[in-house]
Design a protein around this motif. Structure first.
Motif, PDB file in Angstrom:
ATOM      1  N   GLN A 104      -2.416  10.202  12.876  1.00 15.08           N
ATOM      2  CA  GLN A 104      -2.069   8.830  12.515  1.00 15.08           C
ATOM      3  C   GLN A 104      -3.176   8.262  11.650  1.00 15.08           C
ATOM      4  OE1 GLN A 104      -1.696   6.799  16.258  1.00 15.08           O
ATOM      5  NE2 GLN A 104      -3.893   6.617  16.557  1.00 15.08           N
ATOM      6  N   VAL A 105      -2.892   7.109  11.040  1.00 15.39           N
ATOM      7  CA  VAL A 105      -3.882   6.429  10.205  1.00 15.39           C
ATOM      8  C   VAL A 105      -3.994   4.986  10.697  1.00 15.39           C
ATOM      9  CG1 VAL A 105      -4.471   5.678   7.872  1.00 15.39           C
ATOM     10  CG2 VAL A 105      -3.358   7.886   8.213  1.00 15.39           C
ATOM     11  N   PHE A 106      -5.218   4.561  10.967  1.00 14.85           N
ATOM     12  CA  PHE A 106      -5.490   3.184  11.349  1.00 14.85           C
ATOM     13  C   PHE A 106      -5.922   2.444  10.084  1.00 14.85           C
ATOM     14  CE2 PHE A 106      -8.633  -0.050  12.629  1.00 14.85           C
ATOM     15  CZ  PHE A 106      -7.787  -0.879  13.346  1.00 14.85           C
ATOM     16  N   VAL A 107      -5.284   1.307   9.805  1.00 16.95           N
ATOM     17  CA  VAL A 107      -5.532   0.541   8.583  1.00 16.95           C
ATOM     18  C   VAL A 107      -5.893  -0.888   8.970  1.00 16.95           C
ATOM     19  CG1 VAL A 107      -4.503  -0.280   6.444  1.00 16.95           C
ATOM     20  CG2 VAL A 107      -3.794   1.898   7.380  1.00 16.95           C
TER      21      VAL A 107
ATOM     22  N   VAL B 109      -8.467   7.995   9.015  1.00 14.28           N
ATOM     23  CA  VAL B 109      -7.493   9.067   9.226  1.00 14.28           C
ATOM     24  C   VAL B 109      -7.889   9.802  10.500  1.00 14.28           C
ATOM     25  CG1 VAL B 109      -6.489  11.169   8.290  1.00 14.28           C
ATOM     26  CG2 VAL B 109      -7.093   9.293   6.761  1.00 14.28           C
ATOM     27  N   MET B 110      -6.970   9.839  11.464  1.00 15.15           N
ATOM     28  CA  MET B 110      -7.221  10.513  12.737  1.00 15.15           C
ATOM     29  C   MET B 110      -6.465  11.837  12.741  1.00 15.15           C
ATOM     30  SD  MET B 110      -6.849   7.158  15.050  1.00 15.15           S
ATOM     31  CE  MET B 110      -7.737   5.701  14.573  1.00 15.15           C
ATOM     32  N   PRO B 111      -7.193  12.935  12.654  1.00 14.18           N
ATOM     33  CA  PRO B 111      -6.531  14.242  12.595  1.00 14.18           C
ATOM     34  C   PRO B 111      -6.139  14.743  13.987  1.00 14.18           C
ATOM     35  CG  PRO B 111      -8.880  14.537  12.447  1.00 14.18           C
ATOM     36  CD  PRO B 111      -8.632  13.043  12.494  1.00 14.18           C
ATOM     37  N   LYS B 112      -5.279  15.738  14.002  1.00 19.46           N
ATOM     38  CA  LYS B 112      -4.932  16.399  15.261  1.00 19.46           C
ATOM     39  C   LYS B 112      -6.120  17.196  15.761  1.00 19.46           C
ATOM     40  CE  LYS B 112      -0.120  16.573  13.979  1.00 19.46           C
ATOM     41  NZ  LYS B 112       0.904  17.342  13.322  1.00 19.46           N
TER      42      LYS B 112
ATOM     43  N   ALA C 189       0.836  -1.207   0.000  1.00 19.38           N
ATOM     44  CA  ALA C 189       0.000   0.000   0.000  1.00 19.38           C
ATOM     45  C   ALA C 189       0.869   1.254   0.000  1.00 19.38           C
ATOM     46  CB  ALA C 189      -0.923   0.016   1.215  1.00 19.38           C
ATOM     47  N   ASN C 190       0.344   2.288  -0.637  1.00 14.77           N
ATOM     48  CA  ASN C 190       0.946   3.612  -0.603  1.00 14.77           C
ATOM     49  C   ASN C 190      -0.140   4.567  -0.121  1.00 14.77           C
ATOM     50  OD1 ASN C 190       2.121   6.076  -0.965  1.00 14.77           O
ATOM     51  ND2 ASN C 190       2.739   5.734  -3.078  1.00 14.77           N
ATOM     52  N   LEU C 191      -0.059   4.949   1.148  1.00 11.18           N
ATOM     53  CA  LEU C 191      -1.067   5.807   1.774  1.00 11.18           C
ATOM     54  C   LEU C 191      -0.523   7.209   2.046  1.00 11.18           C
ATOM     55  CD1 LEU C 191      -2.440   3.188   4.335  1.00 11.18           C
ATOM     56  CD2 LEU C 191      -3.205   3.610   2.007  1.00 11.18           C
ATOM     57  N   GLU C 192       0.541   7.594   1.339  1.00 14.51           N
ATOM     58  CA  GLU C 192       1.171   8.901   1.585  1.00 14.51           C
ATOM     59  C   GLU C 192       0.208  10.064   1.403  1.00 14.51           C
ATOM     60  OE1 GLU C 192       5.857   8.352   0.545  1.00 14.51           O
ATOM     61  OE2 GLU C 192       4.486   8.557  -1.154  1.00 14.51           O
ATOM     62  N   THR C 193      -0.716   9.959   0.439  1.00 12.53           N
ATOM     63  CA  THR C 193      -1.602  11.091   0.166  1.00 12.53           C
ATOM     64  C   THR C 193      -2.644  11.301   1.264  1.00 12.53           C
ATOM     65  OG1 THR C 193      -3.054   9.687  -1.163  1.00 12.53           O
ATOM     66  CG2 THR C 193      -1.317  10.902  -2.325  1.00 12.53           C
ATOM     67  N   LEU C 194      -2.771  10.347   2.197  1.00 10.57           N
ATOM     68  CA  LEU C 194      -3.690  10.520   3.317  1.00 10.57           C
ATOM     69  C   LEU C 194      -3.126  11.475   4.374  1.00 10.57           C
ATOM     70  CD1 LEU C 194      -4.828   6.830   3.898  1.00 10.57           C
ATOM     71  CD2 LEU C 194      -6.069   8.633   2.709  1.00 10.57           C
ATOM     72  N   PHE C 195      -1.824  11.686   4.338  1.00  5.32           N
ATOM     73  CA  PHE C 195      -1.177  12.498   5.371  1.00  5.32           C
ATOM     74  C   PHE C 195      -1.110  13.963   4.955  1.00  5.32           C
ATOM     75  CE2 PHE C 195       0.023   8.411   6.869  1.00  5.32           C
ATOM     76  CZ  PHE C 195       0.206   8.565   8.232  1.00  5.32           C
ATOM     77  N   THR C 196      -1.592  14.820   5.840  1.00  2.00           N
ATOM     78  CA  THR C 196      -1.448  16.270   5.705  1.00  2.00           C
ATOM     79  C   THR C 196      -0.782  16.763   6.982  1.00  2.00           C
ATOM     80  OG1 THR C 196      -3.575  16.791   6.757  1.00  2.00           O
ATOM     81  CG2 THR C 196      -3.591  16.393   4.365  1.00  2.00           C
ATOM     82  N   TRP C 197      -0.604  18.061   7.097  1.00  2.00           N
ATOM     83  CA  TRP C 197       0.007  18.583   8.309  1.00  2.00           C
ATOM     84  C   TRP C 197      -0.912  18.396   9.518  1.00  2.00           C
ATOM     85  CZ3 TRP C 197      -2.344  22.493  10.965  1.00  2.00           C
ATOM     86  CH2 TRP C 197      -3.396  23.131  10.306  1.00  2.00           C
ATOM     87  N   ASN C 198      -2.204  18.079   9.296  1.00  2.00           N
ATOM     88  CA  ASN C 198      -3.163  17.907  10.379  1.00  2.00           C
ATOM     89  C   ASN C 198      -3.394  16.436  10.731  1.00  2.00           C
ATOM     90  OD1 ASN C 198      -5.093  18.778  12.289  1.00  2.00           O
ATOM     91  ND2 ASN C 198      -6.752  18.572  10.815  1.00  2.00           N
ATOM     92  N   THR C 199      -2.682  15.504  10.110  1.00  2.00           N
ATOM     93  CA  THR C 199      -2.897  14.075  10.359  1.00  2.00           C
ATOM     94  C   THR C 199      -2.043  13.616  11.532  1.00  2.00           C
ATOM     95  OG1 THR C 199      -3.315  13.720   8.013  1.00  2.00           O
ATOM     96  CG2 THR C 199      -2.822  11.775   9.340  1.00  2.00           C
TER      97      THR C 199
END
Length: 167
Positions: free
Chosen positions: A79-82, A143-146, A67-77
């Motif tokens: 962590q990501v639960f998969v 996607v769990m944001p800050k 998997a490539n989940l890089e695009t899910l990350f922004t400065w407000n992310t």
């Protein structure tokens, strides 16, 4: 003249108002991100496919998960639960989901991965419904944001089928 308490209250109220406004702007900015993650799952082997003594079917797989989940990350992310789920239909239920594997991706640097594994959780169906059954493997993420609301989505991979006989 205003007292010290009155001035401290005004300053604290102003600070909390600015903080709330910044959190709202951060949450709103996530709406402009349009992620395009990719994933592929291969079933390399069916380790066993058996009927348990209580009559339930059980399956164990060896999997390659890429998997490539890089695009899910922004400065407000934060962590990501998969998690990877097997999804199939039975006469009783239109949708059955069994979680096979899961993980937490803490940073963008860890969001591109390849894992060779057996299913982490047991794939068991209550009854003898799995023989010859078509199923999908679906990679779900949350996607769990800050700050702001959580976002969830998935990629479904079709074309998997269990054998007609137990092994």
């Amino acid at each position: 003249m205003h007292s010290f308490g009155y001035r401290a209250n005004a300053l604290l109220t102003f600070g909390v108002t600015i903080l709330a406004l910044m959190c709202a702007m951060a949450s709103f900015s996530d709406n402009f991100n349009s992620p395009s993650p990719t994933a592929e799952v291969q079933v390399l082997n069916i380790n066993w496919f058996q009927k348990k003594p209580d009559g339930d079917d059980e399956v164990s797989f060896t999997l390659n998960i890429t998997a490539n989940l890089e695009t899910l990350f922004t400065w407000n992310t934060k962590q990501v639960f998969v998690f990877l789920a097997a999804e199939y239909e039975t006469p009783k239920n239109a949708l059955n989901q069994v979680s096979l594997w899961d993980g937490i991706i803490p940073t963008k640097e860890h969001s591109k991965f390849w894992i060779h594994t057996t299913n982490k959780y047991r794939f068991i169906d209550q009854g003898s419904n799995l023989r010859g059954k078509d199923f999908n493997l679906t990679l779900h993420w949350h996607v769990m944001p800050k700050t702001g609301k959580m976002f969830a989505d998935k990629i479904a991979m079709t074309g998997f089928r269990l054998p007609e006989t137990y092994r």
